[in-house]
Design an enzyme around this catalytic site. Sequence first.
Site, PDB file in Angstrom:
ATOM      1  N   ILE A 162       0.902  -1.163   0.000  1.00 47.97           N
ATOM      2  CA  ILE A 162       0.000   0.000   0.000  1.00 47.97           C
ATOM      3  C   ILE A 162       0.930   1.200   0.000  1.00 47.97           C
ATOM      4  O   ILE A 162       1.887   1.254   0.775  1.00 47.97           O
ATOM      5  CB  ILE A 162      -0.981  -0.004   1.209  1.00 47.97           C
ATOM      6  CG1 ILE A 162      -1.807   1.299   1.229  1.00 47.97           C
ATOM      7  CG2 ILE A 162      -0.296  -0.233   2.542  1.00 47.97           C
ATOM      8  CD1 ILE A 162      -2.957   1.292   2.259  1.00 47.97           C
ATOM      9  N   SER A 163       0.704   2.138  -0.916  1.00 45.74           N
ATOM     10  CA  SER A 163       1.588   3.301  -1.022  1.00 45.74           C
ATOM     11  C   SER A 163       1.489   4.140   0.251  1.00 45.74           C
ATOM     12  O   SER A 163       0.533   4.027   1.017  1.00 45.74           O
ATOM     13  CB  SER A 163       1.190   4.166  -2.216  1.00 45.74           C
ATOM     14  OG  SER A 163       1.262   3.419  -3.390  1.00 45.74           O
TER      15      SER A 163
ATOM     16  N   GLY B 157      -3.986  -4.362 -15.984  1.00 45.69           N
ATOM     17  CA  GLY B 157      -4.270  -2.931 -16.007  1.00 45.69           C
ATOM     18  C   GLY B 157      -3.570  -2.190 -17.133  1.00 45.69           C
ATOM     19  O   GLY B 157      -3.954  -1.070 -17.463  1.00 45.69           O
TER      20      GLY B 157
ATOM     21  N   ASP C 194      -6.735  -4.955 -10.571  1.00 50.03           N
ATOM     22  CA  ASP C 194      -5.437  -5.507 -10.150  1.00 50.03           C
ATOM     23  C   ASP C 194      -5.302  -6.873 -10.817  1.00 50.03           C
ATOM     24  O   ASP C 194      -6.305  -7.549 -11.037  1.00 50.03           O
ATOM     25  CB  ASP C 194      -5.361  -5.646  -8.624  1.00 50.03           C
ATOM     26  CG  ASP C 194      -3.913  -5.628  -8.138  1.00 50.03           C
ATOM     27  OD1 ASP C 194      -3.469  -4.600  -7.594  1.00 50.03           O
ATOM     28  OD2 ASP C 194      -3.212  -6.661  -8.334  1.00 50.03           O
TER      29      ASP C 194
ATOM     30  N   THR D 258       3.550  -5.264 -14.088  1.00 45.88           N
ATOM     31  CA  THR D 258       4.180  -6.426 -14.733  1.00 45.88           C
ATOM     32  C   THR D 258       3.153  -7.408 -15.303  1.00 45.88           C
ATOM     33  O   THR D 258       1.960  -7.198 -15.145  1.00 45.88           O
ATOM     34  CB  THR D 258       4.991  -7.234 -13.685  1.00 45.88           C
ATOM     35  OG1 THR D 258       4.059  -7.624 -12.660  1.00 45.88           O
ATOM     36  CG2 THR D 258       6.116  -6.444 -13.076  1.00 45.88           C
TER      37      THR D 258
HETATM   38  N1  SAH Z   1      -2.697   1.787  -4.997  1.00 45.65           N
HETATM   39  C1  SAH Z   1      -2.311   0.552  -4.357  1.00 45.65           C
HETATM   40  C2  SAH Z   1      -0.915   0.181  -4.811  1.00 45.65           C
HETATM   41  C3  SAH Z   1      -0.625  -1.266  -4.680  1.00 45.65           C
HETATM   42  S1  SAH Z   1       1.025  -1.722  -5.228  1.00 45.65           S
HETATM   43  C4  SAH Z   1      -2.334   0.745  -2.844  1.00 45.65           C
HETATM   44  O1  SAH Z   1      -1.915   1.808  -2.397  1.00 45.65           O
HETATM   45  O2  SAH Z   1      -2.752  -0.159  -2.131  1.00 45.65           O
HETATM   46  C5  SAH Z   1       0.803  -1.898  -6.963  1.00 45.65           C
HETATM   47  C6  SAH Z   1      -0.237  -2.874  -7.399  1.00 45.65           C
HETATM   48  O3  SAH Z   1      -0.158  -3.003  -8.807  1.00 45.65           O
HETATM   49  C7  SAH Z   1      -0.065  -4.280  -6.825  1.00 45.65           C
HETATM   50  O4  SAH Z   1      -1.239  -4.604  -6.130  1.00 45.65           O
HETATM   51  C8  SAH Z   1       0.127  -5.174  -8.065  1.00 45.65           C
HETATM   52  O5  SAH Z   1      -0.500  -6.437  -7.949  1.00 45.65           O
HETATM   53  C9  SAH Z   1      -0.542  -4.314  -9.148  1.00 45.65           C
HETATM   54  N2  SAH Z   1      -0.092  -4.604 -10.520  1.00 45.65           N
HETATM   55  C10 SAH Z   1       1.157  -4.805 -10.984  1.00 45.65           C
HETATM   56  N3  SAH Z   1       1.133  -5.045 -12.318  1.00 45.65           N
HETATM   57  C11 SAH Z   1      -0.171  -4.999 -12.699  1.00 45.65           C
HETATM   58  C12 SAH Z   1      -0.844  -5.163 -13.950  1.00 45.65           C
HETATM   59  N4  SAH Z   1      -0.199  -5.447 -15.084  1.00 45.65           N
HETATM   60  N5  SAH Z   1      -2.185  -5.029 -13.966  1.00 45.65           N
HETATM   61  C13 SAH Z   1      -2.883  -4.761 -12.836  1.00 45.65           C
HETATM   62  N6  SAH Z   1      -2.321  -4.599 -11.631  1.00 45.65           N
HETATM   63  C14 SAH Z   1      -0.966  -4.708 -11.557  1.00 45.65           C
END
Ligand code: SAH
Length: 250
Positions: free
Chosen positions: A75-76, A167, A132, A246
Amino acid sequence: MFRHLLNIRNTRKTQTMAWFCSGSTNNELIENLFKAGLIEHERVKDAMIAVDRAHYAPSRPYSDSPQPIGHGATISAPHMHGHACEYLIEYLKPGARVLDIGSGSGYLTHVLANLVTGASENAAQGQVIGIDHISELTDLARNNMNKSEEGSELQSSTKVSFITGDGRLGWKEGAPYDAIHVGAAAEQLHPTLVDQLRAPGRLFIPVESENDGSLSRGQYIWVVDKKEDGSVHKEKVFQVSYVPLTDAPR
Ligand code: SAH
């Protein structure tokens, strides 16, 4: 004004500010971010105060730092959530449609929903889609939101939904979006995401800088505006450190 402040802020200063912004309650944390100028709009402050971070980051909920949430995700930090809302605020009017890519814990999805939904007539159309690529994380986000009555109501009314998918492709079924937030660092400024913006609309996305063989590789937030006439303007605004966007793990 806020943008210029961020442009000149170096990483060390942000970290120092972040240290001082941690609180012992949710209110204290958000008020500290506001006093430090890391959140500027009352609307952003109110939307963040209304979401208890303890439902999303149970280990150290009121610390202004990123926290692990499993599956290699974090979580950021609260100040990064604040920055994202501040940069998008003009496009987060009641009734707006928003896509939150890399929704992870679901915290920011909930805050964004507070900004675009509400009791007013305009707000009736407001909707946020969190996406996600890890199904355990979309489950986690749903469960986290269900810990509060408001979060549960936002989901049952379908003003918030979480989707499992890549995403990088956006979510065309819900397009066009007034605002798209990306919470993981992309390898490129995916044109598909710009296509899915409304005109006008804004994309907030961390992007890995080109690997030119030097040691200066890093990630920068880009703010991409699609203007009313369809023209696209891009601005690189500040350096960040996000987990990468990724392929899904097998
Ligand atoms: N805004 C979130 C950030 C989570 S970290 C928070 O504050 O809780 C980044 C997230 O991106 C992770 O949950 C990871 O699973 C997701 N992620 C990475 N690559 C992705 C992709 N290709 N498509 C969708 N989600 C992705």
